[in-house]
Design an enzyme around this catalytic site. Sequence first.
Site, PDB file in Angstrom:
ATOM      1  N   GLU A 194      -6.186  -1.854 -10.495  1.00 55.30           N
ATOM      2  CA  GLU A 194      -7.214  -1.682 -11.522  1.00 55.30           C
ATOM      3  C   GLU A 194      -7.941  -0.356 -11.347  1.00 55.30           C
ATOM      4  O   GLU A 194      -8.719   0.045 -12.222  1.00 55.30           O
ATOM      5  CB  GLU A 194      -8.211  -2.838 -11.469  1.00 55.30           C
ATOM      6  CG  GLU A 194      -7.634  -4.160 -11.926  1.00 55.30           C
ATOM      7  CD  GLU A 194      -8.676  -5.262 -12.001  1.00 55.30           C
ATOM      8  OE1 GLU A 194      -8.710  -5.968 -13.019  1.00 55.30           O
ATOM      9  OE2 GLU A 194      -9.455  -5.405 -11.037  1.00 55.30           O
ATOM     10  N   LYS A 219       0.806  -1.229   0.000  1.00 54.91           N
ATOM     11  CA  LYS A 219       0.000   0.000   0.000  1.00 54.91           C
ATOM     12  C   LYS A 219       0.838   1.277   0.000  1.00 54.91           C
ATOM     13  O   LYS A 219       0.329   2.352  -0.310  1.00 54.91           O
ATOM     14  CB  LYS A 219      -0.926   0.003   1.223  1.00 54.91           C
ATOM     15  CG  LYS A 219      -1.889  -1.186   1.285  1.00 54.91           C
ATOM     16  CD  LYS A 219      -2.822  -1.239   0.094  1.00 54.91           C
ATOM     17  CE  LYS A 219      -3.818  -2.380   0.213  1.00 54.91           C
ATOM     18  NZ  LYS A 219      -4.712  -2.475  -0.961  1.00 54.91           N
ATOM     19  N   LYS A 241       1.170   5.117  -5.036  1.00 53.37           N
ATOM     20  CA  LYS A 241       1.711   3.795  -5.342  1.00 53.37           C
ATOM     21  C   LYS A 241       2.446   3.826  -6.683  1.00 53.37           C
ATOM     22  O   LYS A 241       3.465   3.152  -6.866  1.00 53.37           O
ATOM     23  CB  LYS A 241       0.585   2.760  -5.385  1.00 53.37           C
ATOM     24  CG  LYS A 241      -0.233   2.657  -4.112  1.00 53.37           C
ATOM     25  CD  LYS A 241      -1.279   1.562  -4.231  1.00 53.37           C
ATOM     26  CE  LYS A 241      -2.217   1.548  -3.040  1.00 53.37           C
ATOM     27  NZ  LYS A 241      -3.341   2.466  -3.194  1.00 53.37           N
TER      28      LYS A 241
END
Length: 218
Positions: free
Chosen positions: A166, A14, A76
Amino acid sequence: MDLLHVLKTRYTTKAYDAARRIPEETVQQLLAALRYSPSSVNAQPWHFIIADDDAGKQRLAKATPASGSLFYNRPKITQASHVVVLCARNELPESYLETVLDKEEQDGRYADAAARERLDTARAGYVQQHLDAGDVAHWNQKQVYLAQGFLLLSAGLLGVDATPIEGFLPDVISEEFGLKEKGLTPLVIVALGYHSDKDANATCPKSRLAPESIFSKA
């Protein structure tokens, strides 16, 4: 490294340590994992965009705009060492299949011209089945997710953290890299690097359904 240990300890990262970079030798192994991934009839219906510097990662980060709900994924992308966009081919035209066939012949997969012709006929038959069903694009996309699995497992085996993403705007990526004109669809982004101390997910125990609930004997 023990496979079972990797399966139990790898997780979705994360938060990344932006100061740590994946060694080039390791990067090449990860790219090899993508290249050597299996695909139905060896069609290899994919293309991978690699961001290995700040400029490239900023281009990808445009798909997680600050004004939208997907902004949480931007760090990220920007703080990982390397980021890969996995794209699927929308079609499998004869010209592309001929390219695959030529490479197979170059790599010594055919004993003679007859062997090449047999494989060409067999592959074309499978492709035609999906053309008739109208699901070639979906079929290709499923192969790309096989490649993602190989990448994630390989990262774990190499001690590299990874995040499949995604949650991004595919149209933005398509426009940024001219993918529509190339007959490609971006499916998933995978960030790669090393987690930071701020990654709370690093210390969370892994949770999976019990074996008896997901396995049964034929």
